[in-house]
Design a protein around this motif. Structure first.
Motif, short mmCIF file in Angstrom:
data_model
loop_
_atom_site.label_atom_id
_atom_site.label_comp_id
_atom_site.label_asym_id
_atom_site.label_seq_id
_atom_site.Cartn_x
_atom_site.Cartn_y
_atom_site.Cartn_z
N ASP A 174 0.77 -1.41 -0.05
CA ASP A 174 -0.07 0.06 0.06
C ASP A 174 0.75 1.20 -0.18
O ASP A 174 0.68 2.23 -0.58
CB ASP A 174 -0.85 0.12 1.27
CG ASP A 174 -2.13 -0.93 1.13
OD1 ASP A 174 -2.62 -1.12 0.03
OD2 ASP A 174 -2.42 -1.69 1.71
N ASP A 175 1.89 1.32 0.72
CA ASP A 175 2.84 2.48 0.85
C ASP A 175 3.49 2.64 -0.67
O ASP A 175 3.58 4.11 -1.04
CB ASP A 175 3.81 2.09 1.81
CG ASP A 175 3.48 2.12 3.23
OD1 ASP A 175 2.26 2.80 3.34
OD2 ASP A 175 4.25 1.78 4.07
N ARG A 217 -5.96 4.30 3.50
CA ARG A 217 -4.51 3.82 2.86
C ARG A 217 -4.36 2.40 2.78
O ARG A 217 -3.27 1.93 2.49
CB ARG A 217 -3.52 4.12 3.92
CG ARG A 217 -3.46 5.94 4.28
CD ARG A 217 -2.19 6.23 5.26
NE ARG A 217 -1.32 6.22 4.38
CZ ARG A 217 -0.54 7.21 3.89
NH1 ARG A 217 -1.25 8.20 3.91
NH2 ARG A 217 0.68 7.27 3.41
N LYS A 218 -5.62 1.76 3.02
CA LYS A 218 -5.69 0.10 2.87
C LYS A 218 -6.56 0.03 1.56
O LYS A 218 -7.69 0.40 1.49
CB LYS A 218 -6.25 -0.62 3.98
CG LYS A 218 -6.53 -1.98 3.51
CD LYS A 218 -5.31 -2.77 3.81
CE LYS A 218 -5.34 -4.29 3.44
NZ LYS A 218 -4.15 -4.98 3.37
N TYR A 220 -8.47 2.09 -4.35
CA TYR A 220 -8.57 2.71 -3.03
C TYR A 220 -9.87 3.71 -2.98
O TYR A 220 -10.32 4.15 -4.06
CB TYR A 220 -7.20 3.63 -2.85
CG TYR A 220 -5.89 2.81 -2.42
CD1 TYR A 220 -5.57 2.43 -1.23
CD2 TYR A 220 -5.39 2.45 -3.62
CE1 TYR A 220 -4.35 1.65 -1.23
CE2 TYR A 220 -4.34 1.41 -3.60
CZ TYR A 220 -3.83 1.25 -2.46
OH TYR A 220 -2.62 0.24 -2.23
N ILE A 243 0.72 4.26 -2.72
CA ILE A 243 0.35 5.78 -2.52
C ILE A 243 1.61 6.49 -2.86
O ILE A 243 1.20 7.71 -3.58
CB ILE A 243 0.31 5.90 -0.69
CG1 ILE A 243 -1.00 5.22 -0.35
CG2 ILE A 243 0.46 7.14 -0.38
CD1 ILE A 243 -1.12 5.09 1.38
#
Length: 550
Positions: free
Chosen positions: A105-106, A129-130, A141, A109
């Motif tokens: 996920d990071d 953020r998930k 998202y 983003i």
């Protein structure tokens, strides 16, 4: 000369190539061991099922899953091509899912911020953020814009374009090798199928295409109260990022869920069916993957559509086919359906039309005892496709997207309302197409186009005849012969030339030795030459005899 700076370009190709080789090796081993029950423990575990080896169609499905998203999507396309793969294999390929394990996920983003050119906080008031879903190409998202609108954000997987381009290159290579090894595959144009698939997949990779499709559908259905097309936030979209209105609702895959949420399944079924049929019959531009996962039900039994990456476009001849086929089916008229099928195959004159019409009539006779409203529209259409393929007629590739969409519509409707009649809903659309075709304006336009063609013929005919006569006088009239398989043609010519050469040599040897023995001096050399040439002459005759027999 190979240069060191090219290493980064070749490295991913080499790694992917080696990976594919190992996956294919496991597949080959499983195929080889499939007939030996006592070797089950040596079969790769991917190809085992319930204490036995998977069937060949199951192994092909497993192979596609192992090879990754490109091959999974190609398998899904083949699942809708009865002209290329068998029914058993199609049944397995239809089980392929585009879902994939999510990536970090990071990292997602970070990619979103790169596409936006700004930190998340500058664009979104809220951002979950998930991920809420992950597919083979993108990850999804939820968020809320600074202006308060709830949105869905879809970001493309990292380096997926490079991987897919490499896989397409490999697929094209495999297709070319298959055609080279099995020339009969040219009849199904496997190379053309791969090329068409590659173009469709590259369009799907460009999220701006999907955004444009959604905007077009939005314009088409802006006045239809029971249809909802999500708004696209174009200023935030890029080729790798799609931001659209959140239209999450109830999935239409369960009658109980719809009833529990206050919806009427019968109205939902009819609304969804009418939306998709209007796309096809009225606009000739349709959602090519309208399964239950791409539809949401909103208050008022409204249908919301999502995922516009795969769409179909119909030519005027396709629309004419649909009108003729539907009305022919309504009247159980084999001649009308046959004419419609020939229009679809772009055949104005067809020598076997009588036989084709008889096959269609024979097929319709199995449905003659049923009321028109009770006929399974998709089944009849699929049977017509099989008849066409039996007569070696070629269908346009785009028609298979239409077949897939109609099958999805029918399944969607019957799941929610077993009493729904797709033929009854289709008929008014077909009648409207026919009325439009024979409207005074359209007839006038056709007459005008015909007049232009005749004017051009009258104007150009004398000069073209003069040119032909001039070329005949000059001896320069050239006939262009098109050879579909140049390699096979060249190989055949070489073999034929070799046989002719050997035959001439043997013939001269045989004739020379006979002349020498009759009118010349007897010698052992002449006897040997006669024996050798006689042996080769008999060998050539035997070879020619068996070749003719085969």
């Amino acid at each position: 000369m190979f240069k060191i700076f090219r290493l980064p370009m070749y490295y991913p190709r080499a790694v992917r190539g080696i990976s594919i080789v190992f996956i294919l090796l496991r597949f080959v081993i499983a195929n080889w061991l499939s007939s030996y029950r006592f070797t089950l423990r040596f079969v790769p575990k991917q190809y085992r099922r319930n204490g036995s080896v998977q069937t060949l169609p199951e192994r092909v499905k497993t192979l596609a899953e192992e090879l990754g998203p490109t091959f999974i999507k190609f398998g899904q396309i083949l699942a809708d091509r009865p002209d290329i793969v068998s029914e058993k294999l199609r049944a397995e390929l239809k089980k392929l899912q585009s879902k994939a394990d999510p990536f970090d996920d990071d990292e997602a983003i970070t990619l979103i911020e790169e596409e936006l050119g700004s930190p998340i906080e500058n664009v979104f008031e809220k951002f979950e953020r998930k991920n809420i879903a992950s597919a083979s190409i993108g990850q999804v998202y939820k968020g809320t814009l600074k202006t308060g609108e709830d949105v869905i954000i879809k970001i493309q997987r990292p380096n997926i374009e490079t991987k897919i381009k490499l896989d397409l290159h490999i697929l094209k290579y495999f297709a070319a090798q298959l055609v080279k090894e099995f020339p009969g595959l040219q009849a199904v144009d496997i190379i053309g199928v791969v090329a068409e698939f590659g173009n469709a997949l590259m369009h799907e990779l460009d999220y701006l295409n999907e955004a444009g499709n959604a905007v077009r559908f939005g314009v088409m259905f802006k006045d239809v109260a029971y249809c909802k097309i999500p708004k696209i936030y174009l200023p935030l979209c890029t080729t790798k990022l799609l931001v659209m209105e959140d239209v999450s609702g109830v999935l239409p895959d369960s009658v109980e869920d719809l009833v529990a949420n206050g919806y009427d399944p019968k109205i939902v079924a009819e609304n969804g069916t009418r939306i998709l049929l209007e796309m096809i019959f009225k606009h000739g531009f349709f959602h090519a993957d309208p399964h239950a996962g791409n539809l949401f039900i909103l208050p008022g039994n409204t249908i919301a559509l999502v995922d516009f990456g795969m769409v179909g476009t119909l030519k005027p001849s396709h629309m004419e086919f649909l009108a003729g086929f539907t009305l022919g089916m309504a009247n159980m008229n084999a001649e009308t359906i046959t004419d419609a099928l020939l229009v679809l195959c772009n055949k104005k004159f067809y020598a076997e039309k009588g036989d084709l019409q008889f096959s269609v009539h024979d097929m319709l006779s199995r449905y003659s005892s049923l009321n028109y409203e009770k006929i399974n529209f998709g089944s009849v259409l699929n049977e017509c496709v099989k008849i066409i393929l039996n007569y070696k007629l070629k269908l346009p590739a785009s028609i298979y997207l239409l077949l897939k969409a109609l099958a999805s519509i029918e399944k969607f409707g019957y799941n929610l309302d077993p009493e729904i009649s797709l033929p009854a809903i289709v008929k008014p659309y077909a009648e409207a197409l026919v009325k439009e075709k024979f409207s005074p304006r359209q007839i006038a336009a056709d007459i005008f186009d015909m007049a232009k063609d005749y004017m051009a013929l009258v104007r150009d005919f004398p000069s073209e005849v003069n040119e032909i006569l001039f070329r005949l006088k000059q001896g320069k009239l050239i006939h262009d012969i098109q050879i579909s398989d140049k390699d096979l043609f060249t190989k055949t010519i070489r073999q034929f030339s070799g046989i002719i050469s050997i035959t001439i040599i043997v013939g001269f040897m045989l004739a020379g030795s006979i002349v020498n023995n009759i009118w010349g001096h007897e010698s052992r050399t002449g006897d040997i030459m006669f024996g050798v040439s006689l042996f080769f002459a008999i060998w050539l005759l035997i070879r020619l005899f068996f070749r003719i027999r085969l």
